[in-house]
Design a protein around this motif. Sequence first.
Motif, PDB file in Angstrom:
ATOM      1  N   LEU A  64      26.812  51.651  48.695  1.00 19.36           N
ATOM      2  CA  LEU A  64      26.373  50.510  48.642  1.00 19.36           C
ATOM      3  C   LEU A  64      26.359  50.028  47.138  1.00 19.36           C
ATOM      4  O   LEU A  64      25.726  50.623  46.274  1.00 19.36           O
ATOM      5  CB  LEU A  64      24.989  50.346  49.205  1.00 19.36           C
ATOM      6  N   TYR A  65      27.186  48.818  46.898  1.00 14.53           N
ATOM      7  CA  TYR A  65      27.018  48.258  45.503  1.00 14.53           C
ATOM      8  C   TYR A  65      25.659  47.716  45.394  1.00 14.53           C
ATOM      9  O   TYR A  65      25.287  46.869  46.237  1.00 14.53           O
ATOM     10  CB  TYR A  65      28.276  47.358  45.375  1.00 14.53           C
ATOM     11  N   ILE A  80      23.309  46.980  48.130  1.00 15.79           N
ATOM     12  CA  ILE A  80      23.509  45.955  49.126  1.00 15.79           C
ATOM     13  C   ILE A  80      24.645  45.652  49.990  1.00 15.79           C
ATOM     14  O   ILE A  80      24.930  45.547  50.947  1.00 15.79           O
ATOM     15  CB  ILE A  80      23.050  44.351  48.478  1.00 15.79           C
ATOM     16  N   MET A  81      25.480  45.624  49.026  1.00 16.96           N
ATOM     17  CA  MET A  81      27.377  45.361  49.364  1.00 16.96           C
ATOM     18  C   MET A  81      27.787  46.631  49.983  1.00 16.96           C
ATOM     19  O   MET A  81      27.822  47.827  48.924  1.00 16.96           O
ATOM     20  CB  MET A  81      28.065  44.878  48.517  1.00 16.96           C
ATOM     21  N   VAL A  82      28.520  46.708  51.131  1.00 23.11           N
ATOM     22  CA  VAL A  82      29.177  47.973  51.391  1.00 23.11           C
ATOM     23  C   VAL A  82      30.580  48.211  50.545  1.00 23.11           C
ATOM     24  O   VAL A  82      31.377  47.177  50.833  1.00 23.11           O
ATOM     25  CB  VAL A  82      29.714  47.958  53.015  1.00 23.11           C
ATOM     26  N   SER A  83      30.687  49.203  50.111  1.00 17.23           N
ATOM     27  CA  SER A  83      31.818  49.514  49.226  1.00 17.23           C
ATOM     28  C   SER A  83      33.248  49.310  50.120  1.00 17.23           C
ATOM     29  O   SER A  83      33.566  49.701  51.268  1.00 17.23           O
ATOM     30  CB  SER A  83      31.929  50.935  48.628  1.00 17.23           C
ATOM     31  N   ASP A  84      34.256  48.747  49.384  1.00 15.67           N
ATOM     32  CA  ASP A  84      35.541  48.425  50.029  1.00 15.67           C
ATOM     33  C   ASP A  84      35.535  47.693  51.339  1.00 15.67           C
ATOM     34  O   ASP A  84      36.685  47.679  51.848  1.00 15.67           O
ATOM     35  CB  ASP A  84      36.443  49.653  49.994  1.00 15.67           C
ATOM     36  N   VAL A 119      34.840  38.473  48.619  1.00 14.88           N
ATOM     37  CA  VAL A 119      34.433  39.404  47.667  1.00 14.88           C
ATOM     38  C   VAL A 119      34.496  40.920  48.113  1.00 14.88           C
ATOM     39  O   VAL A 119      33.921  40.960  49.404  1.00 14.88           O
ATOM     40  CB  VAL A 119      33.135  39.055  47.321  1.00 14.88           C
ATOM     41  N   ILE A 120      35.127  41.643  47.477  1.00 10.13           N
ATOM     42  CA  ILE A 120      35.139  43.149  47.706  1.00 10.13           C
ATOM     43  C   ILE A 120      34.421  43.915  46.563  1.00 10.13           C
ATOM     44  O   ILE A 120      34.691  43.807  45.459  1.00 10.13           O
ATOM     45  CB  ILE A 120      36.444  43.534  47.951  1.00 10.13           C
ATOM     46  N   ALA A 121      33.522  44.830  46.844  1.00 12.69           N
ATOM     47  CA  ALA A 121      32.863  45.809  45.838  1.00 12.69           C
ATOM     48  C   ALA A 121      33.791  46.871  45.961  1.00 12.69           C
ATOM     49  O   ALA A 121      33.749  47.812  46.939  1.00 12.69           O
ATOM     50  CB  ALA A 121      31.468  46.084  46.338  1.00 12.69           C
ATOM     51  N   GLN A 122      34.573  46.997  45.022  1.00 16.22           N
ATOM     52  CA  GLN A 122      35.811  48.149  44.933  1.00 16.22           C
ATOM     53  C   GLN A 122      34.950  49.326  44.743  1.00 16.22           C
ATOM     54  O   GLN A 122      34.516  49.756  43.370  1.00 16.22           O
ATOM     55  CB  GLN A 122      36.746  47.783  43.881  1.00 16.22           C
ATOM     56  N   GLY A 178      33.783  43.662  36.980  1.00 14.93           N
ATOM     57  CA  GLY A 178      34.989  44.296  36.969  1.00 14.93           C
ATOM     58  C   GLY A 178      35.148  45.394  38.372  1.00 14.93           C
ATOM     59  O   GLY A 178      35.939  45.795  38.665  1.00 14.93           O
ATOM     60  N   VAL A 179      34.059  45.332  38.948  1.00 14.78           N
ATOM     61  CA  VAL A 179      33.761  45.915  40.262  1.00 14.78           C
ATOM     62  C   VAL A 179      33.867  45.075  41.478  1.00 14.78           C
ATOM     63  O   VAL A 179      34.798  45.593  42.225  1.00 14.78           O
ATOM     64  CB  VAL A 179      32.543  46.774  40.278  1.00 14.78           C
ATOM     65  N   LEU A 180      33.317  44.105  41.264  1.00  9.24           N
ATOM     66  CA  LEU A 180      33.562  42.887  42.382  1.00  9.24           C
ATOM     67  C   LEU A 180      34.864  42.229  42.177  1.00  9.24           C
ATOM     68  O   LEU A 180      35.313  41.715  40.950  1.00  9.24           O
ATOM     69  CB  LEU A 180      32.432  41.925  42.326  1.00  9.24           C
ATOM     70  N   LYS A 181      35.640  42.036  43.318  1.00 10.57           N
ATOM     71  CA  LYS A 181      36.825  41.403  43.177  1.00 10.57           C
ATOM     72  C   LYS A 181      36.767  40.341  44.242  1.00 10.57           C
ATOM     73  O   LYS A 181      36.371  40.357  45.362  1.00 10.57           O
ATOM     74  CB  LYS A 181      38.060  42.498  43.892  1.00 10.57           C
TER      75      LYS A 181
END
Length: 496
Positions: free
Chosen positions: A368-369, A372-376, A417-420, A477-480
């Motif tokens: 979780l980024y 909160i946000m699920v990675s990839d 948005v993607i949390a890489q 740089g992590v969030l795309k």
Amino acid sequence: MEKHIDILIVGAGISGIGLAVHLSKHCPQRQFDIIERRESFGGTWDFFKYPGIRSDSDMSTFGFNFKPWQKANVLADGASIKGYLSEVLDEYKLKEKIHFQHRVLAANYDSTQKKWRVEIEDSNQKKHTWIANFVLGCTGYYNYDQGFQPNFPNQQAFKGQLIHPQFWPDHLEYAGKKVVIIGSGATAITLVPALAKGGAEHVTMLQRSPTYIASVPSIDFIYDKMRKVLPEDLAYKLTRARNIGMQRGIYALAQKQPKLLRKLLLKSIEMQLKGKVDMKHFTPAYNPWDQRLCVVPDGDLFKILRSGKASIETDQIEQFTAKGIQLKSGQHLDADIIVSATGLEIQILGGIKATIDGKPMDTSKHMLYQGIMVSDVPNMAMIIGYINASWTLKVDIAAEYICRMINYMDKNGYDEVIAQGDQTELMEDTVMGSLSSGYIARAVDVMPKQGKHAPWNVTNNYLADRKVLKNARFDDGVLKFEKRTRQDSHKPKLVS
């Protein structure tokens, strides 16, 4: 027929309601719908019906930051909490946003259209397809369909009633009956005094091992006095800040000086038992906060044990018998009713079968980024509350972060948005941290995992999270982010 919506909130419990209010306040340009599989709102506080159900966190921190809990009681019963949530829904006109008795069956993210295709079943078992820009999971982390129910030896021999608290029967007649409660967690320690006071002949709590239990006052007298001399809002803010600090302080003490906290907790229990109950039943083998710390109002559990209306046994089950439970020590516990307060079955995203371009998503392989946000996973977030503080504290700051991110996307014309994720960060520990509780141990193949470093590690530290999430940059740089492809992508519509 396909229904196009903007933001889909899954779950109308504390997380879903809190997130909906924050979206209403901070993202008025966005539209959202809430889907709820049950007939009513409230989640846990509507679902659980067992006697005595109450919060296990103080209400000054359990209430949302936008709606103070302005009563002096420290803990609150389930009905009061649901009433509070009903007031929130009415004040922000959210009930019309909730689609009751609708269940999400599956959700697939189409990366070409940058949208979620969500398969939904209504109360008539009719299937629908909703197309959503964002999916926000607010389902908590346990399975509503089943709790954790061990198969006890010779269980079928028992002639009385065997009950799991998650499915408490309406109008259960327990007055004048002998009740054995298997378990030592928050549910068990709530049920013991409630059933004893409700007229049970005798209540026995049967545990394999003890749990740390702290007594808290039922009324916050300091807050009550402050309200009489200070403006209501100020009195509430001071009380909330004090209790947040106390929660954090106790947890920090458990991490840094576990022996000291253990000594303080056990001494407090010993004073309340007054020599009438053996301390072996309240002396765990582990350190404080290796498992959750349970609380009781005004020491009600200890009072009922001292009175003799209830008792506690620390032993293992040999087998069930026709009239109760045979223990390995040789003792037999007579019972008309056995309550299996043996815990929850962990489930993420309400059991939704999620895929990305048809490829199944295994939540246990993701992090979780920012917690909160699920990675990839594009355009998806979930809210999981704290293990060591009020659930609602995390709801508020997570929702505010989600709103800031959505506004950032709108300002810059992004619709994805993607949390890489970074697989070198992936650890074996789950986002529930170092808790050794059984229900956590059973969920390693379900729960998202911890990362070694920020922004992938979940600290369960509200004060630190509040600062990080308030100041977090999105160009890290992590969030795309990807640009919007259609100008009308946020406008709900029906397409035949």
